[in-house]
Design an enzyme around this catalytic site. Structure first.
Site, PDB file in Angstrom:
ATOM      1  N   CYS A  54       0.830  -1.219   0.000  1.00 12.91           N
ATOM      2  CA  CYS A  54       0.000   0.000   0.000  1.00 12.91           C
ATOM      3  C   CYS A  54       0.864   1.269   0.000  1.00 12.91           C
ATOM      4  O   CYS A  54       2.015   1.258   0.433  1.00 12.91           O
ATOM      5  CB  CYS A  54      -0.926  -0.015   1.216  1.00 12.91           C
ATOM      6  N   ASN A  76      11.890  -6.345  -5.946  1.00 16.20           N
ATOM      7  CA  ASN A  76      11.404  -7.396  -5.045  1.00 16.20           C
ATOM      8  C   ASN A  76      12.372  -7.554  -3.873  1.00 16.20           C
ATOM      9  O   ASN A  76      13.587  -7.638  -4.071  1.00 16.20           O
ATOM     10  CB  ASN A  76      11.329  -8.710  -5.831  1.00 16.20           C
ATOM     11  N   HIS A 168      -1.396  -6.415  -8.156  1.00 13.04           N
ATOM     12  CA  HIS A 168      -0.009  -6.174  -8.574  1.00 13.04           C
ATOM     13  C   HIS A 168       0.439  -7.287  -9.506  1.00 13.04           C
ATOM     14  O   HIS A 168      -0.184  -8.345  -9.583  1.00 13.04           O
ATOM     15  CB  HIS A 168       0.926  -6.122  -7.357  1.00 13.04           C
ATOM     16  N   HIS A 283       4.141 -12.701 -23.649  1.00  9.32           N
ATOM     17  CA  HIS A 283       5.280 -13.176 -24.433  1.00  9.32           C
ATOM     18  C   HIS A 283       5.376 -12.354 -25.715  1.00  9.32           C
ATOM     19  O   HIS A 283       4.369 -12.185 -26.412  1.00  9.32           O
ATOM     20  CB  HIS A 283       5.112 -14.653 -24.808  1.00  9.32           C
ATOM     21  N   MET A 318      -3.822 -30.210 -11.796  1.00  9.84           N
ATOM     22  CA  MET A 318      -2.888 -30.734 -12.801  1.00  9.84           C
ATOM     23  C   MET A 318      -1.882 -31.604 -12.047  1.00  9.84           C
ATOM     24  O   MET A 318      -0.828 -31.123 -11.621  1.00  9.84           O
ATOM     25  CB  MET A 318      -2.173 -29.598 -13.519  1.00  9.84           C
ATOM     26  N   TYR A 321      -1.563 -37.827 -13.741  1.00 11.97           N
ATOM     27  CA  TYR A 321      -1.472 -38.066 -15.170  1.00 11.97           C
ATOM     28  C   TYR A 321      -0.904 -36.854 -15.901  1.00 11.97           C
ATOM     29  O   TYR A 321      -0.105 -36.983 -16.824  1.00 11.97           O
ATOM     30  CB  TYR A 321      -2.835 -38.430 -15.761  1.00 11.97           C
ATOM     31  N   GLU A 322      -1.328 -35.674 -15.463  1.00 13.34           N
ATOM     32  CA  GLU A 322      -0.871 -34.448 -16.116  1.00 13.34           C
ATOM     33  C   GLU A 322       0.635 -34.249 -15.939  1.00 13.34           C
ATOM     34  O   GLU A 322       1.327 -33.828 -16.858  1.00 13.34           O
ATOM     35  CB  GLU A 322      -1.635 -33.247 -15.561  1.00 13.34           C
TER      36      GLU A 322
HETATM   37  O1  LIG Z   1      -9.175 -39.236 -11.170  1.00  8.11           O
HETATM   38  P1  LIG Z   1      -9.323 -38.358  -9.952  1.00  8.11           P
HETATM   39  O2  LIG Z   1      -8.498 -38.834  -8.796  1.00  8.11           O
HETATM   40  O3  LIG Z   1     -10.750 -38.112  -9.578  1.00  8.11           O
HETATM   41  O4  LIG Z   1      -8.758 -36.937 -10.417  1.00  8.11           O
HETATM   42  C1  LIG Z   1      -7.471 -36.455 -10.164  1.00  8.11           C
HETATM   43  O5  LIG Z   1      -6.481 -37.120 -10.956  1.00  8.11           O
HETATM   44  C2  LIG Z   1      -6.586 -36.961 -12.373  1.00  8.11           C
HETATM   45  C3  LIG Z   1      -5.394 -37.642 -13.021  1.00  8.11           C
HETATM   46  O6  LIG Z   1      -4.170 -37.110 -12.598  1.00  8.11           O
HETATM   47  C4  LIG Z   1      -6.646 -35.473 -12.768  1.00  8.11           C
HETATM   48  O7  LIG Z   1      -6.945 -35.374 -14.124  1.00  8.11           O
HETATM   49  C5  LIG Z   1      -7.714 -34.723 -11.955  1.00  8.11           C
HETATM   50  O8  LIG Z   1      -7.616 -33.351 -12.240  1.00  8.11           O
HETATM   51  C6  LIG Z   1      -7.484 -34.970 -10.461  1.00  8.11           C
HETATM   52  O9  LIG Z   1      -8.474 -34.311  -9.715  1.00  8.11           O
HETATM   53  O1  LIG Z   2       6.808 -13.997  -5.534  1.00  6.03           O
HETATM   54  P1  LIG Z   2       5.646 -14.480  -4.709  1.00  6.03           P
HETATM   55  O2  LIG Z   2       4.329 -13.865  -5.120  1.00  6.03           O
HETATM   56  O3  LIG Z   2       5.880 -14.402  -3.231  1.00  6.03           O
HETATM   57  O4  LIG Z   2       5.558 -16.041  -5.045  1.00  6.03           O
HETATM   58  C1  LIG Z   2       4.715 -16.646  -5.961  1.00  6.03           C
HETATM   59  O5  LIG Z   2       5.107 -16.380  -7.310  1.00  6.03           O
HETATM   60  C2  LIG Z   2       6.389 -16.883  -7.711  1.00  6.03           C
HETATM   61  C3  LIG Z   2       6.584 -16.599  -9.179  1.00  6.03           C
HETATM   62  O6  LIG Z   2       5.594 -17.200  -9.976  1.00  6.03           O
HETATM   63  C4  LIG Z   2       6.518 -18.393  -7.417  1.00  6.03           C
HETATM   64  O7  LIG Z   2       7.854 -18.784  -7.642  1.00  6.03           O
HETATM   65  C5  LIG Z   2       6.132 -18.714  -5.980  1.00  6.03           C
HETATM   66  O8  LIG Z   2       6.135 -20.116  -5.811  1.00  6.03           O
HETATM   67  C6  LIG Z   2       4.746 -18.146  -5.672  1.00  6.03           C
HETATM   68  O9  LIG Z   2       4.371 -18.421  -4.346  1.00  6.03           O
END
Ligand SMILES: O=P(O)(O)O[C@H]1O[C@H](CO)[C@@H](O)[C@H](O)[C@H]1O
Ligand SMILES: O=P(O)(O)O[C@H]1O[C@H](CO)[C@@H](O)[C@H](O)[C@H]1O
Lengths: 353, 353
Positions: A54, A76, A168, A283, A318, A321-322
């Site tokens: 602030c 920062n 911010h 980007h 994510m 699997y992701e």
């Molecule tokens: O299948 P679940 O356990 O309900 O779901 C979880 O695992 C999946 C596989 O990594 C992901 O796609 C979902 O986002 C997550 O919530």
């Molecule tokens: O810099 P901040 O807001 O404290 O931190 C946040 O943003 C950063 C940049 O994406 C990440 O590395 C940190 O894990 C997240 O907590």
């Protein structure tokens, strides 16, 4: 039975990154019993003397913020990148093929959008948003003089690891080109070499014809849920003209950008009637030592990556699997675009302000 | 001043994926004021008649689980991948360069590790863990017969999107090779072509010599925090011998794997005195149509990706910079390995059981 995008699982290709996404629209029927996030937004006062972002407040390192009335930028206090790092030279510091490293230089800045803690972009005036864009351009030019890459990004919402509700963003500039833009540089260059046109401009023109994934549009900009979106309500914001960096925008394009950012973020907030969390960022063509190479294959663009899936408290994880296989989404990009497109352009809190 | 890995920011290279990671150890000094997660673990009963993963319970789709006494596998009731999808043929379904897609086939299974909901891997006996490994092998062979890729993964903890506390993993098999293993296939193949040795085996041998990132080790396996780790306490579990798939493990290697999994997960739980959340999973040589190509460049390995950074309630957010730029970590891989290595090998709850 005929193959149908909204009913049958398929994989889609992201030509900017050479990656695939698994789309499983039939999975939307799954009931949710997982973790539910909390939302705290109502508690934010316009000014908090204990909030280090602030105006006029003393930060933990003893510095006092300016009594700013528009945007405000400072270094920062806990930067991930510092300008000076000694050269690696010792014997244990020679690069081995499986243990490669490089010293990295850079700088991290915080940029407050507005003196008030409770005013997010969708609630600001166009003039106030224009001030943000002008500051982004200024920072990009200043840091781009020295660094190969200037990453502007905003983490919004506690769910996105944002530790401070004051509106911010951050600007991390580095002597190296990070993975994401490095890969996009590659794929955009390859496309340009074959087609002599920028990939993203061809993409935008195709989206204008197809009219299937457009969320908002004005005279200079378009927002789509990209064909290859991974986050449920991910969007891509692109100028309609070939522009390689933010500093090349005309003043009409800047006005128009402020307008479309406001419209997009109002739709986002309205979708689940919450101050919509996301990470977003820009980007464009690289800078520093890379500024004088040919960068015509680049097209400036912003991405919004919002985590929410079903409501203000249920996000897409994510994970498993992701992380180990590849990104997976439930609703299609077209379904998400349609939901966002259908949101009113008046903020759900408009009456309160 | 001399360059020093534990004091100076640098980027490290991941030779398995051709990516870089930003390491900023000086940033550990940053105070935390961000989102704090809740932990609920104490509430889990050994059996819950409303939990669809428990023995003998009726699932939402009407099926009744077996009265299983070891592992138990069934088809996911809301699968992201189904075995049958119509061929794409319509006019709107031709592939354009910027709108590429492919139909995808596959199957998703859920595998319960144990009849009791309150017994996680670190609390199981070696025999019980061996039963899990044997089931993994069986599933891998069965699904690998039909599908090019079989992804075994475990999401553990609500923080990892795991909607059910009963110890279980998932197995998603697909007609396509997902991004992560596809890229690793590429980089391992390239290395093998130059060196005639598998990348990961050379890496493991180098780690054995360096003794800087080892967490646990036994006669057949090693666990390291890899040089290129992105998550704060990420680990890599690799056999000491060249093994391309889980089904090629000898029975001694299986015994030894059960033992090292127990030791590793006990250390994880002890680190923050919590049932340590993570996503983990296995990568080995591809299967299905790809089984008969030369896959000697592959080395079987498991990865653990835990989100926690500072305590049982403070996680690392991979947001803004990480999503738009590249992965960033605070403590070094060596510091993380040292912390895990120093944990006792008796579970902090051992007295309670
Ligand atoms: O299948 P679940 O356990 O309900 O779901 C979880 O695992 C999946 C596989 O990594 C992901 O796609 C979902 O986002 C997550 O919530
Ligand atoms: O810099 P901040 O807001 O404290 O931190 C946040 O943003 C950063 C940049 O994406 C990440 O590395 C940190 O894990 C997240 O907590």
């Amino acid at each position: 039975m005929e193959f149908n995008f909204t009913e049958h699982q398929h994989v889609r290709y992201n030509p900017l990154k050479g990656e695939w996404i698994l789309v499983s629209p039939h999975r939307l029927k799954r009931p949710w019993s997982g973790q539910v996030e909390s939302t705290h937004e109502d508690a934010i006062p316009p000014f908090d003397p204990n909030n280090p972002l602030c105006p006029g407040v003393k930060r933990p390192n003893g510095e006092i913020n300016a009594q700013y009335s528009s945007t405000f930028v400072f270094e920062n206090d806990f930067p991930a990148l510092l300008p000076d790092v000694p050269e690696a030279s010792g014997a244990s510091q020679t690069n081995e093929e499986l243990f490669k490293f490089e010293p990295a230089r850079g700088t991290c800045r915080v940029m407050c959008f507005h003196p008030r803690s409770d005013l997010t972009i969708p609630l600001m005036s166009i003039e106030e948003i224009k001030a943000i864009i002008h500051e982004w351009i200024k920072q990009g030019v200043e840091l781009g003089d020295k660094y190969d890459w200037v990453q502007i990004f905003e983490n919004k919402g506690a769910i996105m690891g944002c530790s401070n509700p004051h509106p911010h963003c951050q600007i991390w500039a580095s002597s190296f080109m990070p993975n994401e833009p490095r890969i996009k540089d590659l794929y955009q260059r390859e496309y340009y070499e074959t087609h002599s046109r920028p990939l993203l401009l061809d993409y935008v023109n195709a989206e204008l014809k197809k009219q299937e994934r457009i969320v908002v549009q004005n005279s200079h900009w378009i927002v789509v849920v990209p064909w290859w979106a991974t986050w449920p309500f991910e969007t891509l914001l692109v100028p309609l003209r070939h522009v390689i960096r933010m500093c090349d925008l005309t003043s009409e394009e800047i006005d128009s950008l402020a307008e479309i950012m406001k419209r997009l973020t109002i739709k986002y907030d309205n979708l689940f009637r919450t101050s919509f969390p996301y990470s977003m960022g820009w980007h464009g063509a690289p800078t520093g030592r890379k500024a004088h190479s040919n960068n015509q294959h680049w097209q400036l663009h912003a991405m919004y990556y919002p985590p929410l899936l079903r409501s203000s408290t249920v996000k897409k994880f994510m994970v498993g699997y992701e992380m180990l296989g590849q990104a997976q989404r439930d609703l299609t990009a077209e379904q998400a675009a349609h939901k966002l497109f259908s949101q009113p352009e008046v903020h759900y809190k408009a009456d309160e302000n």
